[in-house]
Design a protein around this motif. Structure first.
Motif, PDB file in Angstrom:
ATOM      1  N   PRO A 121       0.837  -1.216   0.000  1.00  0.00           N
ATOM      2  CA  PRO A 121       0.000   0.000   0.000  1.00  0.00           C
ATOM      3  C   PRO A 121       0.865   1.257   0.000  1.00  0.00           C
ATOM      4  CG  PRO A 121      -0.785  -1.584   1.641  1.00  0.00           C
ATOM      5  CD  PRO A 121       0.533  -2.093   1.159  1.00  0.00           C
ATOM      6  N   PHE A 122       0.418   2.254  -0.720  1.00  0.00           N
ATOM      7  CA  PHE A 122       1.103   3.549  -0.727  1.00  0.00           C
ATOM      8  C   PHE A 122       0.038   4.647  -0.805  1.00  0.00           C
ATOM      9  CE2 PHE A 122       0.713   2.166  -5.105  1.00  0.00           C
ATOM     10  CZ  PHE A 122       0.236   3.292  -5.761  1.00  0.00           C
ATOM     11  N   TRP A 123       0.432   5.833  -0.398  1.00  0.00           N
ATOM     12  CA  TRP A 123      -0.526   6.949  -0.322  1.00  0.00           C
ATOM     13  C   TRP A 123      -0.691   7.627  -1.678  1.00  0.00           C
ATOM     14  CZ3 TRP A 123      -3.486   6.943   3.610  1.00  0.00           C
ATOM     15  CH2 TRP A 123      -3.032   6.552   4.865  1.00  0.00           C
ATOM     16  N   LYS A 124      -1.908   7.701  -2.116  1.00  0.00           N
ATOM     17  CA  LYS A 124      -2.256   8.594  -3.215  1.00  0.00           C
ATOM     18  C   LYS A 124      -2.718   9.940  -2.666  1.00  0.00           C
ATOM     19  CE  LYS A 124      -3.764   5.081  -6.560  1.00  0.00           C
ATOM     20  NZ  LYS A 124      -4.920   4.597  -7.354  1.00  0.00           N
ATOM     21  N   GLU A 125      -3.451   9.854  -1.551  1.00  0.00           N
ATOM     22  CA  GLU A 125      -3.923  11.069  -0.878  1.00  0.00           C
ATOM     23  C   GLU A 125      -4.027  10.760   0.610  1.00  0.00           C
ATOM     24  OE1 GLU A 125      -7.685  14.220  -0.852  1.00  0.00           O
ATOM     25  OE2 GLU A 125      -7.774  12.381  -2.039  1.00  0.00           O
ATOM     26  N   GLN A 126      -3.165  11.392   1.407  1.00  0.00           N
ATOM     27  CA  GLN A 126      -3.177  11.123   2.842  1.00  0.00           C
ATOM     28  C   GLN A 126      -4.350  11.844   3.514  1.00  0.00           C
ATOM     29  OE1 GLN A 126       0.771  11.974   4.442  1.00  0.00           O
ATOM     30  NE2 GLN A 126       0.722   9.957   5.360  1.00  0.00           N
ATOM     31  N   PRO A 127      -4.929  11.222   4.580  1.00  0.00           N
ATOM     32  CA  PRO A 127      -6.002  11.901   5.320  1.00  0.00           C
ATOM     33  C   PRO A 127      -5.482  13.194   5.944  1.00  0.00           C
ATOM     34  CG  PRO A 127      -5.893   9.571   5.893  1.00  0.00           C
ATOM     35  CD  PRO A 127      -4.670   9.874   5.091  1.00  0.00           C
ATOM     36  N   LYS A 128      -6.375  14.148   6.064  1.00  0.00           N
ATOM     37  CA  LYS A 128      -6.031  15.440   6.663  1.00  0.00           C
ATOM     38  C   LYS A 128      -7.047  15.780   7.747  1.00  0.00           C
ATOM     39  CE  LYS A 128      -4.039  17.243   2.348  1.00  0.00           C
ATOM     40  NZ  LYS A 128      -4.127  18.323   1.330  1.00  0.00           N
ATOM     41  N   ASP A 129      -6.593  16.565   8.723  1.00  0.00           N
ATOM     42  CA  ASP A 129      -7.516  17.065   9.740  1.00  0.00           C
ATOM     43  C   ASP A 129      -8.650  17.822   9.067  1.00  0.00           C
ATOM     44  OD1 ASP A 129      -5.905  15.972  11.627  1.00  0.00           O
ATOM     45  OD2 ASP A 129      -4.966  17.851  12.254  1.00  0.00           O
ATOM     46  N   THR A 130      -9.857  17.581   9.549  1.00  0.00           N
ATOM     47  CA  THR A 130     -11.046  18.133   8.896  1.00  0.00           C
ATOM     48  C   THR A 130     -11.915  18.854   9.911  1.00  0.00           C
ATOM     49  OG1 THR A 130     -11.027  16.313   7.287  1.00  0.00           O
ATOM     50  CG2 THR A 130     -13.074  17.574   7.500  1.00  0.00           C
ATOM     51  N   GLU A 131     -12.482  19.963   9.492  1.00  0.00           N
ATOM     52  CA  GLU A 131     -13.430  20.707  10.314  1.00  0.00           C
ATOM     53  C   GLU A 131     -14.775  20.736   9.602  1.00  0.00           C
ATOM     54  OE1 GLU A 131     -11.968  24.529  11.324  1.00  0.00           O
ATOM     55  OE2 GLU A 131     -10.275  23.788  12.495  1.00  0.00           O
ATOM     56  N   ALA A 132     -15.849  20.555  10.372  1.00  0.00           N
ATOM     57  CA  ALA A 132     -17.200  20.553   9.799  1.00  0.00           C
ATOM     58  C   ALA A 132     -18.164  21.144  10.809  1.00  0.00           C
ATOM     59  CB  ALA A 132     -17.621  19.139   9.405  1.00  0.00           C
ATOM     60  N   VAL A 133     -19.390  21.381  10.355  1.00  0.00           N
ATOM     61  CA  VAL A 133     -20.416  22.030  11.182  1.00  0.00           C
ATOM     62  C   VAL A 133     -21.435  20.990  11.605  1.00  0.00           C
ATOM     63  CG1 VAL A 133     -22.201  23.819  11.245  1.00  0.00           C
ATOM     64  CG2 VAL A 133     -20.059  24.222  10.025  1.00  0.00           C
ATOM     65  N   HIS A 134     -21.867  21.103  12.827  1.00  0.00           N
ATOM     66  CA  HIS A 134     -22.876  20.207  13.411  1.00  0.00           C
ATOM     67  C   HIS A 134     -24.111  20.139  12.496  1.00  0.00           C
ATOM     68  CE1 HIS A 134     -26.036  18.852  16.146  1.00  0.00           C
ATOM     69  NE2 HIS A 134     -25.088  18.372  16.924  1.00  0.00           N
ATOM     70  N   GLY A 135     -24.570  18.896  12.227  1.00  0.00           N
ATOM     71  CA  GLY A 135     -25.747  18.696  11.388  1.00  0.00           C
ATOM     72  C   GLY A 135     -25.426  18.515   9.924  1.00  0.00           C
TER      73      GLY A 135
END
Length: 724
Positions: A121-135
């Motif tokens: 396995p190798f990274w095509k796109e690494q996960p990133k910290d994400t911000e979102a709004v409730h709901g």
């Protein structure tokens, strides 16, 4: 140069062909890429003809696109009827279908072969910290490459330390897409936290990455009274409870006009709580002109919200007088009252309110009555329950204060339902254990006094014999029927009773007493204690015709973590390994035979050798004088150590002899630590029910299965022993 030569050769051969000659269209021999390729290596493949008139032109394609030579990467070698494709430094993006096309004047032919190589396995796109709004929804990306296609797993941390993870599955509002992206819909606070994306395909090492999902909360009004009222001259209170991410900005409006503070007779304040803000608007000396709609408006960086409370200014009537309850029966009661003094002519109606008093708030019942009525009959009450009743008067302005509460208790009736979850099981050859739960509370029709447990020999013409069990406050009741016949089937039923009489009995359950007794608890001793292991040995007590079929061993560490495992009945000792040094463990053993599990032995308290590990401890290093340094200390310490070792070994041998002789203490420690041992109270067996870890005995003829074979990573069988 090879390509130019091939083209030149094709032109010459074409000029030699005469129009009258019969040309053959090309036919390509099947070819295949090697199956054991690795990344970084070179690969080449030949595309040759089985037939076809020359000249022939060769073209290579990948995924329908023509390939061209690329320095250091792709090379072509041509002959009159052969084309050689060479790919250097194989990479994951080189994988795919390759097609060789051969053409001449008579036609063309093509053949396709797939190039595949194993790749970790190798990274095509690494996960990133994400911000979102409730709901709203959030997407956590995890782009993974590799062959075979990697298996992607998402996990979410739980607990305060974020060290433990639970696997995230496709369920409810969580979806894992084919490309590895985790989509979470309708976000809530519980969705916030640390997530880990893991990938593996059996080739090389797996990979993982950890990210944080932050869920921001827009403002939400969680509590607001749609309508409120206040008497003239008093203070009106309008509250607006809000949750959301700080800072929260609150403002007030009346009938579309913003209230700017300070305002005459108006005051606002805000009180922070654990989840948000409680905003309050106070209106002192309320006047009729203050009646209207009050808007609570809130906003933060992630949204805004508004909510309205309608304020009514009223002058209510006085409370009804002389409220009494008479003629109380089990399911009805009559209420009488007098009209309020002075303003009885202005009353529109009376409202009677009553509810059942219970630990769980009873349902409020309201009945509207005409202004001329002075009594009413409350119906559909439940027997044996306490009720509270209040009355209030209502005029054109609104309702007055309720009268003082009056309580009364309906008469009892027999319980309407039998006990539930009745279970009967054999404790031994002369005893049955019966357990049950009370009937549903709303069927008691009073206060339960106890239970009648009826029993008789199955099929006998005699009536049931009864034993009375006084009710406890436990969620489950239990009793033992003793002095029964061995190996005899008995019918058992249970009913509840109160002051009014007996309720219906449960369905009769037929259970047989045992024709033998479970084994007594074995005598357990400690054979050996080290830093990481404890060896125990036991001897059975013969009190039954049935032999011991297996043993269950249980130990509990200092943090009350329990481990349990089974050993065949032929074994009399066990080595528990993988323990921590300097830790306290409680160990006990019980035996099984064909009649069930016997009592556990009294717990042995054992402390492993060595000092207990202190997490996070780091010694502080100071500069020491020369006489404390190793080149000076070692010769001195070596001499002292020899002397101390002789003393300590002699003392330890003496202590071991004392431990072997004095078995009553049953506390085993290393010479570094000594504790005073208080013998634990004997643990009594409350049921013959099979132990939870003994669902399917693994060495009993009528059992089978795999229960008992499972071993904790901390517990291993003693080396040198033969186990089934």
């Amino acid at each position: 140069m090879a390509a130019k030569f091939a083209v030149f050769t094709s032109i010459i051969l074409s000029s030699l062909a005469t129009p009258g000659n019969l040309l053959d269209s090309p036919k390509i021999l099947p070819f295949h890429f090697p199956s054991n390729l690795e990344l970084g290596t070179h690969v080449h493949v030949l595309c040759g003809l089985s037939k076809g008139s020359l000249p022939v032109n060769f073209v290579w394609k990948k995924k329908s696109e023509i390939l061209f030579p690329l320095k250091g990467k792709i090379e072509f070698l041509y002959d009159a009827d052969v084309s050689n494709l060479k790919i250097k430094n194989l990479e994951s993006n080189d994988f795919g279908n390759y097609t060789c096309v051969a053409r001449n004047e008579a036609g063309e032919d093509s053949y396709t072969s797939q190039l595949i190589a194993e790749a970790p396995p190798f990274w095509k796109e690494q996960p990133k910290d994400t911000e979102a709004v409730h709901g709203q929804s959030a997407s956590l990306h995890c782009g993974i490459g590799g062959y075979p296609r990697p298996k992607i797993t998402w996990k979410k941390a739980y607990g305060t330390q974020s060290k433990d993870f639970l696997v995230v599955h496709n369920e409810y509002k969580k979806t894992i897409l084919e490309n590895g992206t985790l989509v979470i819909d309708s976000l809530k606070e519980a969705d916030e936290g640390v997530y880990t994306c893991e990938a593996e395909n059996g080739v090389g090492e797996g990979i993982q990455a950890t990210v944080r999902l932050s869920v921001h909360a827009p403002p939400t009004v969680t509590s607001v009274k749609r309508r409120t009222s206040a008497k003239r001259g008093e203070t009106a209170v309008i509250e607006c409870e809000i949750t959301g991410e700080q800072p929260l900005l609150v403002s007030w409006e009346k009938d579309g006009t913003k209230l700017t503070m300070p305002f005459t007779r108006f005051e606002t304040y805000e009180e922070a709580n654990g989840k948000g803000v409680k905003a309050t608007l106070l209106i002192s000396n309320v006047q009729r002109r203050d009646q209207g709609n009050y808007l609570c408006s809130v906003q933060n960086d992630y949204g805004s919200v508004k909510d309205v409370t309608a304020l009514t200014v009223q002058e209510p009537p006085e409370s009804p007088s002389d409220v009494k309850v008479i003629s109380v029966n089990s399911r009805s009661a009559q209420v009488i009252w007098g009209a309020p003094s002075g303003i009885s002519t202005s009353i529109k109606q009376f409202v009677i309110m009553f509810w059942k008093n219970s630990k769980v708030s009873g349902k409020l019942h309201q009945v509207s009555l005409t202004s001329t009525e002075t009594s009413t009959l409350l119906r559909d009450l439940q027997p044996g329950n306490e009720y509270t009743v209040q009355l209030l008067a209502e005029n054109d302005v609104g309702r007055g204060d309720p009268s003082d509460p009056v309580t009364f208790e309906t008469k009892e009736e027999e319980p309407e339902a039998p006990p539930v979850d009745v279970e009967v099981e054999a404790a031994d050859s002369h005893t049955l254990q019966i357990s049950w739960k009370p009937p549903p509370t709303d069927t008691w029709n009073g206060q339960l006094k106890g239970y009648h447990v009826g029993y008789k020999v199955e099929g006998s013409a005699s009536q049931l014999a009864y034993e009375t069990v006084i009710k406890t406050n436990l969620r489950e009741e239990k009793t033992l029927l003793r002095n029964l016949r061995p190996s005899t089937r008995y019918s058992v039923a249970v009913n509840a009773f109160n002051s009014a009489g007996d309720g219906p009995a449960s369905e009769e359950i037929v259970t047989s007493t045992l024709n033998g007794d479970p084994p007594q608890s074995p005598e357990v001793k400690v054979k050996n204690v080290s830093q990481t292991s404890v060896t125990i040995m036991w001897s059975p007590r013969v009190n039954s015709d049935a032999s011991v079929e297996q043993y269950v061993l249980e130990y509990v560490d200092t943090d009350q973590n329990k481990q349990e495992f089974h050993a065949p009945g032929s074994h009399k000792e066990y080595c528990i390994e993988g323990l921590e040094s300097g830790q306290r463990y409680s160990i006990r053993v019980a035996a099984y035979n064909m009649f069930g599990r016997g009592d556990f032995s009294p717990s042995l308290v054992v402390i492993t050798e060595g000092n207990a590990r202190v997490p996070g401890y780091e010694p502080i290093v100071h500069e020491t004088p020369f006489y404390f340094r190793l080149y000076f200390v070692i010769p001195v310490v070596a001499s002292v150590t020899v002397i101390l070792c002789v003393i300590v070994v002699a003392w330890a041998c003496l202590k071991r002899a004392h431990y072997i002789e004095g078995r009553k203490a049953q506390l085993y420690v290393s010479y570094q630590q000594r504790l005073t041992y208080v013998p634990p109270s004997e643990i009594s067996r409350d049921s013959r029910a099979v132990d939870a870890a003994y669902d399917i005995p693994w060495d009993v003829p009528n059992g089978g299965g795999s229960m008992g074979r499972d071993r904790s990573s901390y517990v291993k069988l003693k080396q040198g022993q033969n186990y089934v």
